[in-house]
Design an enzyme around this catalytic site. Sequence first.
Site, PDB file in Angstrom:
ATOM      1  N   ARG A 140       0.930  -1.128   0.236  1.00  0.00           N
ATOM      2  CA  ARG A 140      -0.028  -0.042  -0.062  1.00  0.00           C
ATOM      3  C   ARG A 140       0.935   1.065  -0.057  1.00  0.00           C
ATOM      4  NH1 ARG A 140      -2.687  -3.711   1.531  1.00  0.00           N
ATOM      5  NH2 ARG A 140      -0.821  -4.298   2.855  1.00  0.00           N
ATOM      6  N   ARG A 157      11.386   3.892   3.565  1.00  0.00           N
ATOM      7  CA  ARG A 157      10.679   2.976   4.486  1.00  0.00           C
ATOM      8  C   ARG A 157      12.333   1.984   4.940  1.00  0.00           C
ATOM      9  NH1 ARG A 157       5.783  -1.161   4.699  1.00  0.00           N
ATOM     10  NH2 ARG A 157       4.914   0.863   4.920  1.00  0.00           N
ATOM     11  N   HIS A 217       5.127   5.703  11.705  1.00  0.00           N
ATOM     12  CA  HIS A 217       4.433   5.519  10.372  1.00  0.00           C
ATOM     13  C   HIS A 217       3.612   6.736  10.038  1.00  0.00           C
ATOM     14  CE1 HIS A 217       3.244   4.102   6.360  1.00  0.00           C
ATOM     15  NE2 HIS A 217       3.020   2.818   6.720  1.00  0.00           N
TER      16      HIS A 217
HETATM   17  N1   CP Z   1      -0.337   0.160   5.725  1.00  0.00           N
HETATM   18  C1   CP Z   1       0.713  -0.228   5.326  1.00  0.00           C
HETATM   19  O1   CP Z   1       2.012   0.244   5.711  1.00  0.00           O
HETATM   20  O2   CP Z   1       0.938  -1.180   4.334  1.00  0.00           O
HETATM   21  P1   CP Z   1       2.152  -1.785   3.517  1.00  0.00           P
HETATM   22  O3   CP Z   1       3.171  -2.406   4.288  1.00  0.00           O
HETATM   23  O4   CP Z   1       1.749  -2.723   2.577  1.00  0.00           O
HETATM   24  O5   CP Z   1       2.707  -0.641   2.761  1.00  0.00           O
END
Ligand code: CP
Length: 309
Positions: free
Chosen positions: A57, A107, A135
């Site tokens: 996402r 990230r 986050h």
């Molecule tokens: N919510 C979220 O951070 O999803 P992903 O790890 O898929 O980016």
Amino acid sequence: MNEFYNKDIISIKDYNKEQFEKIFEYTDKIMNLDPAARREICKGKTLSYLFYEPSTRTRMSFESAMASIGGNSLGISDISSSSTQKGESLADTVKIMSIYSDILVLRHPLDGSSRFASEISSKPVINAGSGTEEHPTQAIQDLFTIKKEKKKIDGLKIGIIGDLKYGRTVYSLLSALANYDVEVHLISPESLRIRSDSIYEIRKKLSFTESTDIEEYIEDLDVVYVTRIQKERFPDEEEYLKVKGSYVIGLDLLKKMKDDSIILHPLPRLDEISTDIDNTKNAKYFQQAEYGKHTRAALLGLILNENGF
Ligand code: CP
């Protein structure tokens, strides 16, 4: 000048209610623009992304958001295909990526990684998840979802359920909620309780209860925020197996909830929300993922345009 212009997004703690409301206002604006006008917002700008951990996402919503406002994206989603494999440092990788783009999305598994990158990068850095710490853009998306779906944030009763020890979205969400007048109930297995050292400051502004029993407050909650137990962060698989499947939101539990309660989840989910819930009016986690694209488009538009858009 717009106050977000050319600024990093490292920690949600750097934002207040007034700033959240401004971001929501811009998100609404962007959602209401016709596609052609939207594509003018970041025309000719480039976003680069650097993901040292898996993502579906966050990375794709940034890419999709950037495309929708006329910009383009490039980046590294599989770190094993980059020169990191040859021993290149995070610092040098960030330096290079900031040469090739106007904004960098990072990230990384280490706490403090985005702050470190922001000190090296010549372009703004957005924290897309740093260790178990933060986050921030997820928290903005979460608040926006609550506001859109419940028409307010103040006055709500919010339950946060699951892995409160390792789930970084929880820490960013709690910090964000500390700006509002909300009642928070934390529900987790004993071994996955919130880390008290990480919420020392939050505790001064936000009162909450802690429980292991999901049924204790379920009838009162307006928002049920469910999180995945983060297997990858357990030092020992045996400890994970002890708590795996601790809470499952299924139709039986849904019957006990308020009729107009909403169920959120940052996703990915494993078994903590039954797929039976997906088609109920209470399930808002896929809508939440969609709002993530729009909140990120608004953030990119604000950071990359001196006078807003
Ligand atoms: N919510 C979220 O951070 O999803 P992903 O790890 O898929 O980016």
